[in-house]
Every structure is written in structure tokens, then in C-alpha cells.
Write a protein that holds these residues in place. Structure first.
Motif, mmCIF file in Angstrom:
data_model
loop_
_atom_site.group_PDB
_atom_site.id
_atom_site.type_symbol
_atom_site.label_atom_id
_atom_site.label_comp_id
_atom_site.label_asym_id
_atom_site.label_seq_id
_atom_site.Cartn_x
_atom_site.Cartn_y
_atom_site.Cartn_z
ATOM 1 N N THR A 289 0.833 -1.201 0.000
ATOM 2 C CA THR A 289 0.000 0.000 0.000
ATOM 3 C C THR A 289 0.868 1.251 0.000
ATOM 4 O OG1 THR A 289 -1.257 -1.283 1.579
ATOM 5 C CG2 THR A 289 -2.097 0.883 1.056
ATOM 6 N N ASN A 293 0.902 4.126 -2.689
ATOM 7 C CA ASN A 293 0.670 5.524 -2.325
ATOM 8 C C ASN A 293 1.821 6.420 -2.746
ATOM 9 O OD1 ASN A 293 -1.797 4.941 -1.329
ATOM 10 N ND2 ASN A 293 -1.197 4.927 0.822
ATOM 11 N N ALA A 303 3.480 9.414 1.920
ATOM 12 C CA ALA A 303 2.808 8.132 1.676
ATOM 13 C C ALA A 303 2.885 7.248 2.914
ATOM 14 C CB ALA A 303 3.447 7.440 0.486
ATOM 15 N N SER A 307 -0.226 5.716 4.916
ATOM 16 C CA SER A 307 -0.485 4.273 4.913
ATOM 17 C C SER A 307 -0.136 3.603 6.232
ATOM 18 C CB SER A 307 0.237 3.585 3.754
ATOM 19 O OG SER A 307 1.425 4.218 3.435
#
Lengths: 343, 577
Positions: A289, A293, A303, A307
Motif C-alpha cells: 500500500t 501511495n 505516503a 499508509s
């Protein structure tokens, strides 16, 4: 008032190609080396044609050799197998992808605390036949799968209530028959029937506070699983390969250092969790993820915040910032180096 | 000690830095039981060797990045070096030993695991800072100093492949040219075998021997001039840290001392109290001005905020520990269970709907009260800030976990017996009068008051003149009796103390262990009745002579997550379900 239809097993769709339920046995042997890319001379049975229940092949999926061999043993020698591992390690997907490559039909059932015996075994329902209301026994997922060449996967096995799970006690034995009490029928498992389960814990309940809702399992039942494989976090190189496969933008050699730092960061959070400094950790799924991101925000720090960092307790964030500095040499806003006031 | 008291902010900063460094050491090394104690790294309660001189920055001279570098150095040492092998190969002579330790440290620092870019930067920064400090302190003016300095620089540059510190290059040019041919072979070996501890050690030993010989030959030169003497001493001082590297000091927590009490035994183990006329039970907050209480509270809040204790996690763990599933209401709309009469109509209206049943709902409930009994004797004054933080954070977390808490304290109304002793003197000093002081029992927080309401009252703990002497046995009885009146099914008492019961007048009039033995009696009685689980928490003291369930805490620095973990561990070990 709304009524929910009672859960029914997936029906075979006549327009799709499928094998007759009884004859279906693996009809060819495939080489593990060719199909899974694992250095082994083993050959395993497989079906030559897929049917409607065979999962789709994920071509970039990376197999963990140890777990794959255990799973193949489960398929080949009809062993009941439990895969245990922390969240986000790809337990269920692993079984599915092995089944996909063997063309073995496969059904995943997500267990939870509200799954009842009736859901698994079946129940009498009122149906309309020729304009007449008749009661008819509708098979549950277990008897349905039992009579087919089918890999049945119980996901989140430890979320189900242990007393309900006694339903499967007998079929955990090889060749163990299944008695449908409601119908006075005894079902013999199809030789192509396989049973797998995945769980976060090894049946001892929520020991580390991570897995709320995990039940303590009955150990007489735990004992019946023939193979218990642990799929925990992978060596860094392997995890990097997985993330690079999932997030192609990170596979670029120019971003190798970034990827390396991300996986190292995830490793630090896991060790920090083990030491009790953090109450959450980064699973491989979180790393993926995070990578995705990064593609969106073009900024690893932002990011990461979106996340993972925002999932952490406020008191833990300076520690995460320390980890981040170790991996990337730059500071997060929470870092002690920026926030501390020297006396 | 005085500097610590003068600069609490400094101490707190040091503590914060150490917490963060220890957390990153734990993560990088994968060893969960590593922490700082008294500025020294301990693993499972045993002090670790000092390893190398550049791993010990000080807050006065070094920046935070230096601390990071040093902690990364320590982490890599723990992760990559096998201590048994190292100890086995380590030479005995001090100079060789020093060099051998340094070379091993350089070896681990050359192998930063992939993906840890920041670590490599931190290590380089720390070594540069240390080198500069070494140089600027004038240690490089002596022949021996510059020789050691040059060897350290060359070895690090060679093994890690990083360039030599620019500022030092000119300084060491002459020496470098002189020793390079001599050390060349060993240096090449170090570089080649940096991934193999045993093979590397062979070359390291060889190099250490060569340099030690060089140092010895340099000695007579220095000895003829008086000027070099102080420099040599300074150098020794700088490296003196290194000399006690195998001192594995065990935890310096002493055990409480106790003995027999002839007076108590002579009276058939019946504890006597001379007079209860002056005993008091007061709300502690009523003894402190409200304005002062507010000030104390702010002080306490600041300390706690700086401590970074994870209250939410603590509450969750306490809940796991103390809560038991209890039947609490019904879940209706189930597919099995007991028939729910209210849903029969639904069956008729919608025959396929099967959710007609209800089941009992089980909720974790902490039917529990936990009392803190704090020893407010004079010696506790120095620990009280840490104790207050500990109790405040725990109270808050316990409340979140649904546990009621009571905070109690005990002290005496006067020093040396006060009015009770005066009465005794007036009566002509009858023999063995029993307890001879004004007992003062303090209530900081009632079980029915919430933490939020009791916040200022808890701050009364910081008022220094409440602290006099301590009569523990009676206090434990009092606290247990209070807890027994509570409706909760499970009752726990934590006694926080830093010593034996102490009251000068009572001990003079009876004997030295009169109060000790009464405390033992009381704790044993409570254990037998089983109504209240009594735990002893010793502040820097092992209370095992008095309390079968006890824990010695080191509160010399403010309590961090580690202290709470230890406390939870003790509760988990001894709470029977």
C-alpha cells in the motif's frame, strides 16, 4: 421487512464447462520446477482443464518455497493443512494461487463468529416447486464441496466459534465420512476433496493484542490438522521482489534504494513490535500500500504517513520517526530531532 | 546528584533521548530486552561492555545525531558480533584490548545492512564528531595520542571504505607514512575478512600487537619531558572508560534487611499500639493549598507528557489482565440459541426467516478494585515524583480498563513519636509499649472518585512536608480493610515503598525489628484470607522479605514503558484466576 436469503453454495453453471462431479480426478502430473519455479524434482497431480471454480492465475505471484511444498503435499497426499501467519502475509492467496496453477477448483469461505452449524451443513428451506410450497433440504457448503474435487479453504479459521467448528471434526480425518443428521445420509468425501484453513494465531487466542476476535481453539481439533505451516514475514530480498512485482513503478533499478529502505523500515517496525515499542506493525500488505501511495503522492514520507504512521499511537510516532531516519536518512515531522527543545 | 536536581529538564531530555535510542537499538538488533540504565546499555538487567570509546556521547557536548550514531553502533555490535567468540579471542593487555575492541566495532560498522541508509550516515557522523572532540581536547598533541588516533582513523577508513576525516588528514600525514608499511598487511586482512569475525580477529590481534609495540617504543621519548606527563594522563582518562570493559555489573538493587523481634515474639505475636488517640485519617488534598496543588498538578502533567507512556496500550493490556467475561444481556436475532418469544410473530409473517433465537452476550468486565498504598516516609521524598507519575498514569489506564482505583498513603503525624511518645514519657516509660507515634493515613483518591476529579488531589503527593516516618503494617491492614468494603469481586493492593517500616520512637522503646515483623504478619494474614492480593513494589529495594509477590523497580529515572511492562508482568505472574 427484509429477509436475507439463506447462504447457498455456489451452483454449477450449466453453460460453463465443468467436469461431472464424480469422475473428476487429477488427470496429469506437472513438474513443480516448471509451474512454481521451485528447485525441486517433485511432480504433482493437476487437472488439465480449468473449471468455473478454478481461481485466476496471478502471473506475478511469488511462491514461498517452503509453504508451497507443504501446500503441494496437501494437494497430492490429501493432507489437511492449516496455514498460520501474521496478517498481510498472503496466506489465503498462497493457497489460491497454488490451486490456480493446478487447475484445482477452489472455494474460500470466510469464517466469523456468526457462522452457524446450519450455514456449514445445510438446512431445510421452503421452495416453490410447480407452484407448490415444499420444504427441501439445501446442502451447506461443507457437504456440497465434500462431494466434488474441490479445495475448500476456511479463511480466518480462528475467528469461528470453536463449538461450531466441531462440525468439521470428522472430515478432518482422511476419508472421514460426513453424516447429515437432517437427512439420515452419510457422505463419503470425493477423492479430489481437499481441506485447508488459514488463521492468524495458532489457536491460543489473542495473545499479543493484535487479533481481536480470535478464539481459543479446541486443541483436539488443532491436533487433527496434518500439516501446520507458518507463513510469517519473509527475508528482505523476497519481500522486495513481492513488492516490486505488485508495484511495478518500484521495480525500476533507479528506485531500488527506496524499495530497500521501505522493506528495511517494515522489518524495524516488526522488531519494534516484538520488543513492545510499537503496538502495530507493517505487514507486507502495508508495504505494498505504501508503495502504491508513493506512486500517487510522489513522496515516501507523506505516503508512509497516510499508509502507516496515522495508524500508530501518538506516543509511538517519534519511535517510528527514528526508524524512518535510520532507513532513509531524512526526518519525519514527529522526529525528536525536530521537536525536542534543548534546555 | 546536585546537577541532576538543578537541571531536571536536562535529565528529562537525556531520558527521552535514551528511550528513543534504546527503541531503535531494540529494533535494529532484534534484542527485545535491551535498555539504558544509568546511561549504560543493559541487556536483561546486566550491564553490557562499553565496546568502544566513541559509543558514549554526552548530552552536553554532542548533538542528537551523535546519539543516533552511537546507538546504531551499539545495535550493529549486538546484531553482528558474537560475544562468546569475541571474549574468547580478546587479549588481556590493556592497550591491545582497547584496540581489539575498537577494531571489532569498526568491523560491525562497516556492515550496515541493506536499506539502512540513515544508519550509515549516523555512524559516520558519530565517528567524525568523536574524532574531532578527541583532537580538539588536545589528546593528539602527545605522541601516543596521535598514534592511537591515526590508527583508529586509518583502520576505519580502510575497513569501511569511507574517506578519512578531512580535517585530520594533514595532522596524521607524517605518522601515516611511517606506520603504513608496517600495518599494510594487517589492514588488507581486515578489509578482506570483515564479514568473518574469527578470521578478522586474527588480523585485528596482529595489528593490535604491532601498535602496542609501537606505543611502548614511543614511551621513553615521552618520559624525558615533564610536559608530556599531563597529556599522557589525559589520554589515559579518555581511554579509562575502556579499561573496565568486562565489568558486568549485576543490578545494584539491595534487598531489604529484616530480623527477629524478641519483643513481638515475647508478647505472643500480638502487636500493640500504645495509643490511638492521635491517629488520623485525612484527605491529603486538604493539607495543601489549592493554588499549590494546581502548581504541583501542572508540574506532574508536564513530566508525564514528556515521558511518552502509551496509556492506550497500557489500558488494553490491563484490561486483558484484569477483565473476565461476564454475562451481560442478550444478543437477539441469532440463528440458534434460546427461542426469542418476541420473534414468533416474525416466523409467521416470514417463514424463511430463521433468526428467531437469542444467545447470552459475554462482555469482558473488570470487576476489580486496585489500591495503591504509598509509603510517605522521609526517604521516599527523592522518588516521589517518579512514584506520582507511575501512580497517575496507572490510575488513568486502569480507569480506561474499567478498574476502580484507590490511592492511599501512610506517614506519621510527627517525628520521633510526637504526642504519643510524650504521653508515654509522662506515664513513666512502661516497658514495651508497642507502636509509639501518631499514625497519619492519607487518602489521595477514593475508589468512587474518577481520575479526572481526583487529578489535583493526586498532585498532593508532591508536597514534601507530608513525609515523615512509616508504620507499614498498620497501613496495610487499613488499606485492606478499606478494599474489603468495596463491592468488587477482585481486590488488589500495590504497596509502593523504598524501605522497611521505620519509626525511631517505636524501635527505641521496643526493638529494631518490631515493626518489620508486624508487617510480615499482616501480609501473611492477608495472603491467607485471600480477600485482597497484596503486592510489594520496592523502589530501588528488593522487598521480598516482606511481600511474597514483589517487584523491585528502578525509578532513578522517570518511569517509561519498560517500568509499566515490568509491573504488568508481576501482576500477570501472580494473579490467580
Amino acid at each position: 421487512m427484509t429477509t436475507t436469503p439463506c447462504p447457498t453454495p455456489p451452483q454449477d453453471r450449466p453453460h460453463e464447462r465443468h467436469r461431472p462431479p464424480d469422475s473428476g480426478l487429477p488427470d496429469r502430473m506437472v513438474s513443480v520446477r516448471d509451474v512454481f519455479g521451485i528447485a525441486s524434482d517433485l511432480r504433482v497431480p493437476a487437472f488439465s482443464t480449468p473449471d468455473a471454480h478454478v481461481p485466476e492465475i496471478d502471473s506475478v505471484y511469488r511462491f514461498n518455497p517452503e509453504v508451497t511444498l507443504a501446500l503441494l503435499a496437501g494437494f497430492t497426499h490429501n493432507r489437511r493443512m492449516l496455514v498460520q501467519g501474521l496478517h498481510g502475509t498472503g496466506k489465503s492467496t498462497h493457497i489460491e494461487q497454488v490451486a490456480a496453477r493446478l487447475n484445482w477448483p477452489c472455494v474460500r469461505v470466510n469464517l466469523d463468529g456468526h457462522i452457524s452449524r446450519l450455514d456449514l451443513v445445510g438446512r431445510d428451506t421452503v421452495v416453490l416447486r410447480d407452484g407448490q410450497q415444499v420444504t427441501e433440504f439445501q446442502e451447506g457448503i461443507v457437504p456440497w464441496a465434500l462431494q466434488r474435487p474441490m479445495a475448500l479453504i476456511f479463511d480466518e479459521y480462528d475467528a469461528a466459534r470453536p463449538d461450531v467448528m466441531f462440525v468439521i471434526q470428522r472430515i478432518l480425518e482422511q476419508g472421514g465420512q460426513f453424516t447429515l443428521l437432517d437427512q439420515n445420509r452419510v457422505l463419503r468425501p470425493h477423492p479430489g476433496f481437499r481441506l485447508f484453513a488459514t488463521s492468524n494465531t495458532v489457536g491460543l487466542g489473542n495473545l499479543n493484542g493484535l487479533y481481536h476476535g480470535a478464539q481459543r481453539l479446541n486443541h483436539a481439533q488443532m491436533d487433527r490438522w496434518n500439516i501446520v505451516a507458518a507463513l510469517n514475514y519473509l527475508p528482505a530480498a523476497e519481500e522486495m521482489a513481492i513488492v516490486a512485482a505488485r508495484v511495478p513503478s518500484l521495480a525500476d533499478p533507479a528506485r531500488h534504494a527506496l524499495l530497500e529502505g521501505m522493506v528495511a523500515m517494515a522489518d524495524l517496525t516488526r522488531k519494534g513490535f516484538a520488543a513492545g515499542d510499537l503496538s502495530t506493525l507493517m505487514s507486507p500488505r502495508t508495504v505494498i500500500t505504501w508503495g502504491e501511495n508513493i506512486g500517487i503522492f510522489q513522496d515516501p514520507a507523506l505516503a508512509l504517513r497516510l499508509s502507516f504512521l496515522n495508524k500508530c499511537d501518538e506516543a509511538e510516532r517519534p519511535v517510528v520517526a527514528e526508524y524512518y531516519q535510520r532507513c532513509f536518512g531524512t526526518e519525519l515531522a514527529e522526529s525528536h530531532a525536530l521537536t525536542a527543545q534543548r534546555p | 546528584m546536585s546537577t541532576q536536581a538543578a537541571q531536571p529538564a536536562q535529565v528529562r531530555l537525556q531520558h527521552q533521548v535514551e528511550e528513543l535510542c534504546a527503541a531503535s537499538i531494540r529494533a535494529l538488533s532484534g534484542q527485545p530486552d535491551v535498555h539504558f540504565r544509568g546511561r549504560r546499555l543493559h541487556s536483561a538487567g546486566v550491564a553490557l561492555p562499553l565496546f568502544a570509546p566513541h559509543l558514549h556521547p554526552s548530552l552536553d557536548d554532542d548533538d542528537f545525531a551523535s546519539f543516533r550514531g552511537a546507538s546504531d553502533g551499539l545495535a550493529l555490535r549486538l546484531r553482528l558480533s558474537v560475544p562468546q567468540l569475541h571474549r574468547q579471542l580478546c587479549p588481556a593487555a590493556p592497550v591491545e584490548r582497547l584496540l581489539f575492541e575498537l577494531l571489532e566495532q569498526i568491523r560491525v560498522e562497516s556492515q550496515v545492512p541493506a536499506g539502512l541508509r540513515g544508519v550509515a550516515g549516523n555512524l559516520r557522523h558519530r565517528f567524525e564528531q568523536w574524532s574531532l572532540a578527541f583532537h580538539r581536547s588536545g589528546l593528539t598533541d602527545s605522541m601516543r595520542g596521535i598514534l592511537l588516533f591515526t590508527v583508529a582513523q586509518i583502520c576505519r577508513a580502510r575497513v569501511t571504505g569511507e574517506p578519512v576525516l578531512h580535517e585530520a588528514e594533514d595532522l596524521m600525514e607524517a605518522i601515516r607514512a611511517g606506520i603504513a608499511p608496517l600495518l599494510g598487511h594487517a589492514l588488507a586482512g581486515l578489509r578482506r575478512y570483515r564479514h568473518d569475525q574469527a578470521a578478522y580477529a586474527g588480523h585485528a590481534l596482529h595489528l593490535a600487537k604491532l601498535v602496542a609495540d609501537l606505543l611502548r617504543s614511543a614511551e621513553p621519548e615521552g618520559a624525558d619531558g615533564d610536559k608530556d606527563k599531563p597529556a599522557e594522563e589525559m589520554e589515559r582518562a579518555a581511554f579509562s572508560l575502556m579499561m573496565d570493559f568486562d565489568a558486568t555489573v549485576e543490578d545494584g538493587i539491595a534487598a531489604a534487611v529484616s530480623g527477629r523481634s524478641r519483643v513481638l515474639e515475647g508478647q505472643g505475636d500480638v502487636y500493640r499500639v500504645f495509643t490511638t488517640a492521635y491517629d488520623r485519617e485525612v484527605a491529603a488534598a486538604s493539607l495543601v493549598r489549592p493554588a499549590l496543588l494546581r502548581e504541583y498538578r501542572e508540574q506532574l502533567d508536564r513530566r508525564i507528557a514528556g515521558q511518552g507512556v502509551n496509556t492506550a496500550r497500557l489500558a488494553r493490556e490491563l484490561k486483558l489482565l484484569l477483565a473476565r467475561p461476564v454475562q451481560d444481556g442478550w444478543d437477539s436475532g441469532q440463528e440458534e440459541g434460546r427461542l426469542d418469544g418476541r420473534r414468533i410473530a416474525q416466523l409467521i409473517a416470514s417463514p424463511t426467516e430463521r433468526r428467531l433465537f437469542r444467545t447470552e452476550r459475554l462482555e469482558p468486565q473488570s470487576d476489580c478494585v486496585l489500591g495503591f498504598l504509598i509509603d510517605c516516609s522521609g526517604s521516599m521524598k527523592q522518588h516521589i515524583e517518579s512514584v506520582a507519575m507511575l501512580v497517575d498514569v496507572l490510575t488513568r489506564a486502569l480507569e480506561q480498563a474499567g478498574v476502580n482505583t484507590e490511592i492511599l498513603g501512610f506517614s506519621t503525624g510527627a517525628w520521633q513519636g510526637g504526642r504519643a511518645q510524650r504521653d508515654w514519657l509522662r506515664l513513666g516509660k512502661p516497658q514495651h509499649p508497642g507502636r509509639l507515634n501518631e499514625v497519619n493515613h492519607l487518602v489521595f483518591k477514593h475508589a468512587d472518585t474518577t481520575w479526572r476529579r481526583a487529578r489535583p488531589d493526586i498532585a498532593a503527593l508532591l508536597k514534601p512536608d507530608l513525609f515523615r516516618e512509616g508504620i507499614d503494617g498498620e497501613a496495610v491492614t487499613w488499606a485492606c480493610n478499606r478494599l474489603k468494603k468495596r463491592p468488587e469481586a477482585r481486590r488488589i493492593l500495590l504497596v509502593i515503598s523504598d524501605g522497611c517500616p521505620m519509626d525511631g520512637a517505636t524501635q527505641l522503646a521496643n526493638d529494631a525489628h518490631y515493626l518489620d515483623n508486624h508487617l510480615k504478619q499482616v501480609v501473611a494474614q492477608q495472603a491467607q484470607s485471600g480477600e485482597v492480593a497484596v503486592f510489594g513494589v520496592g523502589v530501588g529495594l528488593d522487598l521480598s522479605p516482606f511481600y511474597p509477590h514483589n517487584l523491585a523497580l528502578d525509578l532513578s529515572s522517570p518511569p517509561g514503558n519498560g517500568v509499566f511492562r515490568e509491573l504488568l508482568g508481576m501482576l500477570a505472574r501472580h494473579l490467580c484466576f
